[in-house]
Design an enzyme around this catalytic site. Structure first.
Site, PDB file in Angstrom:
ATOM      1  N   LYS A   1      41.532  47.804  41.754  1.00 42.94           N
ATOM      2  CA  LYS A   1      41.867  46.548  41.085  1.00 42.94           C
ATOM      3  C   LYS A   1      41.494  46.655  39.612  1.00 42.94           C
ATOM      4  O   LYS A   1      40.494  47.266  39.258  1.00 42.94           O
ATOM      5  CB  LYS A   1      41.053  45.379  41.648  1.00 42.94           C
ATOM      6  CG  LYS A   1      41.247  45.055  43.083  1.00 42.94           C
ATOM      7  CD  LYS A   1      40.321  43.898  43.451  1.00 42.94           C
ATOM      8  CE  LYS A   1      40.110  43.808  44.928  1.00 42.94           C
ATOM      9  NZ  LYS A   1      39.100  42.820  45.275  1.00 42.94           N
TER      10      LYS A   1
ATOM     11  N   ASN B   1      48.712  40.217  40.259  1.00 38.67           N
ATOM     12  CA  ASN B   1      48.375  38.953  40.903  1.00 38.67           C
ATOM     13  C   ASN B   1      47.706  38.022  39.910  1.00 38.67           C
ATOM     14  O   ASN B   1      47.007  38.468  39.003  1.00 38.67           O
ATOM     15  CB  ASN B   1      47.423  39.194  42.088  1.00 38.67           C
ATOM     16  CG  ASN B   1      48.010  40.131  43.106  1.00 38.67           C
ATOM     17  OD1 ASN B   1      49.082  39.905  43.633  1.00 38.67           O
ATOM     18  ND2 ASN B   1      47.306  41.218  43.377  1.00 38.67           N
TER      19      ASN B   1
ATOM     20  N   HIS C   1      35.220  40.713  48.231  1.00 37.50           N
ATOM     21  CA  HIS C   1      36.316  41.298  49.007  1.00 37.50           C
ATOM     22  C   HIS C   1      36.527  42.722  48.505  1.00 37.50           C
ATOM     23  O   HIS C   1      36.584  42.961  47.304  1.00 37.50           O
ATOM     24  CB  HIS C   1      37.612  40.516  48.814  1.00 37.50           C
ATOM     25  CG  HIS C   1      37.550  39.121  49.338  1.00 37.50           C
ATOM     26  ND1 HIS C   1      38.652  38.315  49.407  1.00 37.50           N
ATOM     27  CD2 HIS C   1      36.515  38.376  49.825  1.00 37.50           C
ATOM     28  CE1 HIS C   1      38.317  37.136  49.916  1.00 37.50           C
ATOM     29  NE2 HIS C   1      37.011  37.150  50.158  1.00 37.50           N
TER      30      HIS C   1
ATOM     31  N   ARG D   1      46.642  31.681  14.122  1.00 30.15           N
ATOM     32  CA  ARG D   1      47.645  31.423  15.169  1.00 30.15           C
ATOM     33  C   ARG D   1      47.107  31.689  16.562  1.00 30.15           C
ATOM     34  O   ARG D   1      47.647  31.213  17.558  1.00 30.15           O
ATOM     35  CB  ARG D   1      48.877  32.314  14.967  1.00 30.15           C
ATOM     36  CG  ARG D   1      49.588  32.096  13.646  1.00 30.15           C
ATOM     37  CD  ARG D   1      50.613  33.184  13.417  1.00 30.15           C
ATOM     38  NE  ARG D   1      49.921  34.485  13.344  1.00 30.15           N
ATOM     39  CZ  ARG D   1      50.498  35.660  13.545  1.00 30.15           C
ATOM     40  NH1 ARG D   1      51.776  35.729  13.855  1.00 30.15           N
ATOM     41  NH2 ARG D   1      49.806  36.773  13.453  1.00 30.15           N
TER      42      ARG D   1
ATOM     43  N   TYR E   1      44.651  40.045  38.370  1.00 26.49           N
ATOM     44  CA  TYR E   1      44.226  41.323  38.907  1.00 26.49           C
ATOM     45  C   TYR E   1      45.432  42.130  39.343  1.00 26.49           C
ATOM     46  O   TYR E   1      46.268  41.694  40.104  1.00 26.49           O
ATOM     47  CB  TYR E   1      43.184  41.171  40.025  1.00 26.49           C
ATOM     48  CG  TYR E   1      43.537  40.244  41.162  1.00 26.49           C
ATOM     49  CD1 TYR E   1      43.878  40.751  42.412  1.00 26.49           C
ATOM     50  CD2 TYR E   1      43.501  38.871  40.990  1.00 26.49           C
ATOM     51  CE1 TYR E   1      44.187  39.900  43.463  1.00 26.49           C
ATOM     52  CE2 TYR E   1      43.798  38.024  42.033  1.00 26.49           C
ATOM     53  CZ  TYR E   1      44.144  38.541  43.267  1.00 26.49           C
ATOM     54  OH  TYR E   1      44.456  37.702  44.299  1.00 26.49           O
TER      55      TYR E   1
ATOM     56  N   ARG F   1      34.755  32.780  44.590  1.00 21.57           N
ATOM     57  CA  ARG F   1      35.562  33.625  45.471  1.00 21.57           C
ATOM     58  C   ARG F   1      34.699  34.849  45.798  1.00 21.57           C
ATOM     59  O   ARG F   1      34.301  35.582  44.907  1.00 21.57           O
ATOM     60  CB  ARG F   1      36.874  33.989  44.813  1.00 21.57           C
ATOM     61  CG  ARG F   1      37.732  32.735  44.573  1.00 21.57           C
ATOM     62  CD  ARG F   1      39.123  33.074  44.104  1.00 21.57           C
ATOM     63  NE  ARG F   1      39.885  31.888  43.808  1.00 21.57           N
ATOM     64  CZ  ARG F   1      40.752  31.315  44.647  1.00 21.57           C
ATOM     65  NH1 ARG F   1      40.954  31.828  45.843  1.00 21.57           N
ATOM     66  NH2 ARG F   1      41.433  30.242  44.279  1.00 21.57           N
TER      67      ARG F   1
ATOM     68  N   ASP G   1      35.077  33.119  53.147  1.00 20.52           N
ATOM     69  CA  ASP G   1      33.899  33.586  52.418  1.00 20.52           C
ATOM     70  C   ASP G   1      32.608  33.021  53.010  1.00 20.52           C
ATOM     71  O   ASP G   1      31.576  33.687  53.018  1.00 20.52           O
ATOM     72  CB  ASP G   1      34.009  33.240  50.938  1.00 20.52           C
ATOM     73  CG  ASP G   1      35.065  34.074  50.238  1.00 20.52           C
ATOM     74  OD1 ASP G   1      35.391  35.174  50.731  1.00 20.52           O
ATOM     75  OD2 ASP G   1      35.575  33.625  49.191  1.00 20.52           O
TER      76      ASP G   1
ATOM     77  N   GLN H   1      51.126  46.188  41.821  1.00 14.28           N
ATOM     78  CA  GLN H   1      51.345  44.756  42.029  1.00 14.28           C
ATOM     79  C   GLN H   1      50.406  43.989  41.120  1.00 14.28           C
ATOM     80  O   GLN H   1      49.225  44.310  41.017  1.00 14.28           O
ATOM     81  CB  GLN H   1      51.080  44.378  43.490  1.00 14.28           C
ATOM     82  CG  GLN H   1      51.280  42.903  43.786  1.00 14.28           C
ATOM     83  CD  GLN H   1      51.115  42.600  45.266  1.00 14.28           C
ATOM     84  OE1 GLN H   1      51.619  43.315  46.115  1.00 14.28           O
ATOM     85  NE2 GLN H   1      50.389  41.536  45.575  1.00 14.28           N
TER      86      GLN H   1
END
Length: 186
Positions: free
Chosen positions: A68, A49, A62, A23, A131, A59, A168, A47
């Site tokens: 994180k 994200n 940062h 499954r 994250y 990306r 970036d 939080q």
């Protein structure tokens, strides 16, 4: 314990067994009590994200003023974590990981405040990157970027011509951001 330390203080690898059948699969992705034990301090994630990126998107590095906990839920990423804390004994050191679908691993990375997080999407499918962070985002948050292709970090990215944002693309190198730092001489 499913949490492994790395040579970079504050960077942890979180591994849990995957239970699969015809499954699909189930896996636990983290427990804050285990993170706290490994770090020697409490962890409060405030939080969550979710970003989606196309193949070839990179990306860049940062480092925000929060912890994180990152995870590639779908697709494959090549993740790079760099120590951007100028006072750290591992400043300018980086570690790389394959996350998500094969050839990636179903692991999470705990990235402490001050460490730079970057990733590149590889393969033929979009990447869903999750994250969870220890602070709520608000405009004007103190974020630090560093060039994704900084030669002092020496990351061998698997995509030769990545799609990179203007932010970036304009990010400074470590030498520009921290001129004269003793670990960057030579």
């Amino acid at each position: 314990m499913p949490i492994e330390t790395t040579p970079i203080e504050g960077l942890l690898v979180v591994r849990w067994e995957t239970h699969g059948d015809d499954r699909g699969f189930f896996r636990q992705t983290y427990r804050t009590d285990e993170l706290a034990e490994a770090l020697g301090r409490e962890v409060a994630l405030r939080q969550g994200n979710h970003s989606r990126s196309q193949p070839g998107v990179l990306r860049g590095f940062h480092a925000e003023p929060w912890d994180k906990l990152v995870y590639a839920a779908h697709g494959t990423v090549f993740a790079a974590i760099a120590d951007l804390r100028p006072e750290s004994p591992t400043f300018a050191e980086a570690a790389t990981f394959w996350l998500g679908d094969p050839p990636g691993e179903r692991i999470r990375l705990f990235v402490s405040e001050g460490l730079g997080n970057a990733f590149c999407c590889v393969g033929e499918t979009d990447v869903d990157y999750l994250y969870d962070v220890s602070e709520v985002w608000h405009p004007g948050v103190g974020k630090r970027e560093v060039a994704w292709d900084d030669p002092d970090l020496g990351i061998d990215w698997p995509v030769r011509e990545p799609v990179v944002s203007e932010v970036d693309r304009a990010a400074p190198t470590l030498r520009d951001r921290f001129p004269g730092h003793p670990r960057l001489r030579g």
